[in-house]
Scaffold this active site. Structure first.
Site, PDB file in Angstrom:
ATOM      1  N   SER A 244       0.815  -1.206   0.000  1.00 13.94           N
ATOM      2  CA  SER A 244       0.000   0.000   0.000  1.00 13.94           C
ATOM      3  C   SER A 244       0.853   1.262   0.000  1.00 13.94           C
ATOM      4  O   SER A 244       1.912   1.307   0.623  1.00 13.94           O
ATOM      5  CB  SER A 244      -0.895   0.006   1.249  1.00 13.94           C
ATOM      6  OG  SER A 244      -1.547   1.253   1.404  1.00 13.94           O
TER       7      SER A 244
ATOM      8  N   GLN B 244       0.806  -0.341  -4.786  1.00 12.30           N
ATOM      9  CA  GLN B 244      -0.481   0.340  -4.927  1.00 12.30           C
ATOM     10  C   GLN B 244      -0.261   1.835  -4.787  1.00 12.30           C
ATOM     11  O   GLN B 244       0.430   2.289  -3.874  1.00 12.30           O
ATOM     12  CB  GLN B 244      -1.457  -0.145  -3.850  1.00 12.30           C
ATOM     13  CG  GLN B 244      -2.810   0.575  -3.841  1.00 12.30           C
ATOM     14  CD  GLN B 244      -2.807   1.808  -2.962  1.00 12.30           C
ATOM     15  OE1 GLN B 244      -2.020   1.918  -2.031  1.00 12.30           O
ATOM     16  NE2 GLN B 244      -3.690   2.759  -3.267  1.00 12.30           N
TER      17      GLN B 244
ATOM     18  N   TYR C 287      -1.819   5.808  -4.593  1.00 14.08           N
ATOM     19  CA  TYR C 287      -2.805   6.889  -4.520  1.00 14.08           C
ATOM     20  C   TYR C 287      -2.163   8.106  -5.162  1.00 14.08           C
ATOM     21  O   TYR C 287      -0.974   8.362  -4.944  1.00 14.08           O
ATOM     22  CB  TYR C 287      -3.152   7.227  -3.069  1.00 14.08           C
ATOM     23  CG  TYR C 287      -4.101   6.252  -2.423  1.00 14.08           C
ATOM     24  CD1 TYR C 287      -5.402   6.094  -2.895  1.00 14.08           C
ATOM     25  CD2 TYR C 287      -3.712   5.507  -1.314  1.00 14.08           C
ATOM     26  CE1 TYR C 287      -6.276   5.203  -2.294  1.00 14.08           C
ATOM     27  CE2 TYR C 287      -4.584   4.614  -0.701  1.00 14.08           C
ATOM     28  CZ  TYR C 287      -5.872   4.471  -1.203  1.00 14.08           C
ATOM     29  OH  TYR C 287      -6.736   3.589  -0.607  1.00 14.08           O
TER      30      TYR C 287
ATOM     31  N   THR D 196      -5.164   2.854  -7.608  1.00 17.97           N
ATOM     32  CA  THR D 196      -6.502   2.836  -7.008  1.00 17.97           C
ATOM     33  C   THR D 196      -7.307   4.012  -7.551  1.00 17.97           C
ATOM     34  O   THR D 196      -6.913   5.164  -7.394  1.00 17.97           O
ATOM     35  CB  THR D 196      -6.417   2.907  -5.474  1.00 17.97           C
ATOM     36  OG1 THR D 196      -5.748   1.731  -5.006  1.00 17.97           O
ATOM     37  CG2 THR D 196      -7.806   2.953  -4.848  1.00 17.97           C
TER      38      THR D 196
ATOM     39  N   LYS E 269      -7.182  -0.423 -10.486  1.00 20.68           N
ATOM     40  CA  LYS E 269      -7.846  -1.127  -9.380  1.00 20.68           C
ATOM     41  C   LYS E 269      -9.075  -0.349  -8.910  1.00 20.68           C
ATOM     42  O   LYS E 269      -8.957   0.792  -8.470  1.00 20.68           O
ATOM     43  CB  LYS E 269      -6.849  -1.264  -8.216  1.00 20.68           C
ATOM     44  CG  LYS E 269      -7.441  -1.898  -6.952  1.00 20.68           C
ATOM     45  CD  LYS E 269      -6.386  -1.951  -5.850  1.00 20.68           C
ATOM     46  CE  LYS E 269      -6.886  -2.673  -4.609  1.00 20.68           C
ATOM     47  NZ  LYS E 269      -7.803  -1.833  -3.812  1.00 20.68           N
TER      48      LYS E 269
ATOM     49  N   HIS F 166     -12.986  -1.884  -3.162  1.00 18.74           N
ATOM     50  CA  HIS F 166     -12.170  -1.363  -2.056  1.00 18.74           C
ATOM     51  C   HIS F 166     -12.572  -2.027  -0.734  1.00 18.74           C
ATOM     52  O   HIS F 166     -12.643  -1.387   0.309  1.00 18.74           O
ATOM     53  CB  HIS F 166     -12.359   0.167  -1.958  1.00 18.74           C
ATOM     54  CG  HIS F 166     -11.161   0.892  -1.412  1.00 18.74           C
ATOM     55  ND1 HIS F 166     -10.447   1.805  -2.155  1.00 18.74           N
ATOM     56  CD2 HIS F 166     -10.567   0.863  -0.198  1.00 18.74           C
ATOM     57  CE1 HIS F 166      -9.461   2.305  -1.401  1.00 18.74           C
ATOM     58  NE2 HIS F 166      -9.515   1.741  -0.219  1.00 18.74           N
TER      59      HIS F 166
ATOM     60  N   GLY G  72     -11.868  -8.783  -2.815  1.00 15.23           N
ATOM     61  CA  GLY G  72     -13.103  -8.521  -2.087  1.00 15.23           C
ATOM     62  C   GLY G  72     -13.841  -9.787  -1.713  1.00 15.23           C
ATOM     63  O   GLY G  72     -14.401 -10.465  -2.563  1.00 15.23           O
TER      64      GLY G  72
ATOM     65  N   VAL H 170     -12.781 -12.715  -0.618  1.00 19.28           N
ATOM     66  CA  VAL H 170     -12.176 -14.046  -0.808  1.00 19.28           C
ATOM     67  C   VAL H 170     -11.704 -14.596   0.544  1.00 19.28           C
ATOM     68  O   VAL H 170     -10.826 -14.028   1.181  1.00 19.28           O
ATOM     69  CB  VAL H 170     -10.988 -13.986  -1.798  1.00 19.28           C
ATOM     70  CG1 VAL H 170     -10.283 -15.340  -1.876  1.00 19.28           C
ATOM     71  CG2 VAL H 170     -11.467 -13.535  -3.174  1.00 19.28           C
TER      72      VAL H 170
END
Length: 369
Positions: free
Chosen positions: A108, A129, A131, A157, A232, A256, A288, A290
């Site tokens: 992240s 990931q 932002y 994202t 994503k 998300h 999401g 799983v």
């Protein structure tokens, strides 16, 4: 303490006991009514199997390639923020566990360990990931650092121009504990989150994250990095086509973790629409809800190239650190292998749409079968 954990979900109750309420609530909660949070799980339970029998399943191959990288199974680690809130080793532990399992970890932007620190844990295939901050220099610098640290792809994202309304965080006045920082932004004076009247993270996002983010920025990212870009947060056919037009190397169907817009469909429900729109031009992944090997099989049967797990990682981290994350990956791997065997599939390419039946199928005439 050696508790006999037999499935991934059992870690959540242990995490709830171990973690401060503010931290547990941050990881566990979804947006508003949490309808989509429940639906991410429940939608999987409405998909049933059509197992094929009397097939030699003595040897099963679960390996696959993602963006050209060979991994041991189509189950990878999704980006989750601030893992040192769960365990002192945080992202270090996750990186080691993921590498040991031969799969991909996504780090992240809001990690409590930097890209360089995670790279220092040893070899492994890692995605970053991203932002997009208002200050594009910050973004360019971060992308360059990730690339230098050996990260192989960017997971951009795209569903967070503003932070979703997470009521637990508002009640708890969530903020990053004072002894931690968002390590990737530490030197840029963006590593701290101030206390706020509501959620400290929501205020941070409002002040730092760029609401003007659009397709032109996806194009811009391609000019500053050679890393492939996964988009994503796609849930529709329209956005799938736009993502491909704008040079995305792949798509992650994600809501998300149901933490942004409530009452979006479960990702497993949205998956087929996205796969159809992609027409095989780029791989489509899912995150999401799983929690089982059966979930991963269902996603692959609906056309996903792989799945990512999020909350199971932080809950296992909280419960048992690195050993917990290893165990989660091993349990999912074992369950997935068993699902393949009992469905009559010996390799991933043998998993087809005809191995499952969805609610939509049940309302259609049976002629499809």
């Amino acid at each position: 303490m050696s508790m006999e954990i037999t499935n991934v979900t059992e870690y959540q109750a242990i995490a709830r006991q171990k973690l401060p309420k503010m931290v547990y609530d941050y990881y566990a909660s979804g947006a508003e009514d949490e309808w989509s949070l429940k639906e991410n799980r429940e939608a999987f339970s409405r998909i049933l199997f059509r197992p094929r029998i009397l097939i030699d399943v003595s040897r099963i191959d679960m390996t696959t390639t993602v963006l050209g990288f060979k991994i041991s199974m189509p189950i990878m680690i999704a980006p989750t923020a601030m893992q040192k809130m769960a365990h002192p080793e945080g992202e270090y532990a996750t990186a080691r566990a993921s590498s040991a399992a031969g799969t991909i970890m996504t780090l992240s932007s809001w990690a409590t360990s930097s890209v360089e620190e995670v790279a220092s844990t040893g070899p492994g295939i890692r995605f970053f990931q991203l932002y997009v901050y208002k200050d594009r220099n910050v973004v360019a610098q971060l992308v360059r650092r990730a690339e230098r640290a050996g990260f192989k792809a960017i997971a951009l994202t795209v569903d967070t121009p503003r932070l979703g309304r997470r009521e637990a965080d508002i009640k708890n006045r969530f903020t990053l504990p004072s002894f931690l920082t968002l390590k990737n932004f530490e030197g840029l004076n963006l590593g701290k989150m101030n206390k706020a009247d509501d959620s400290g993270l929501a205020s941070y996002v409002a002040s730092q994250i760029d609401r003007t983010l659009s397709w032109k920025d996806v194009k811009w990212l391609q000019t500053i990095t050679t890393m492939p870009i996964l988009v994503k947060g796609v849930l529709t056919a329209e956005d799938t086509r736009l993502a491909i037009q704008n040079g995305a190397a792949g798509i992650i169907v994600s809501n998300h973790g149901a933490r942004q817009l409530d009452y979006v469909p479960a990702t497993i429900t949205a998956l087929e629409e996205v796969v159809k729109a992609a027409q095989g031009r780029v791989p489509v992944f899912l995150d999401g809800g799983v929690r089982r090997g059966t979930d991963a099989f269902k996603a692959l049967a609906l056309g996903a190239s792989g799945v990512f797990i999020g909350r199971p990682v932080v809950f296992a981290l909280a419960a048992e650190g690195e050993a917990g994350v290893r165990k989660v990956l091993q349990m999912l791997r074992d369950e997935f292998e068993l699902t393949m065997a009992l469905s009559g599939c010996t390799s991933l390419k043998e998993i087809t749409r005809r191995h499952i039946i969805t609610e939509a199928d049940m309302h259609r005439p049976v002629s499809r079968l």
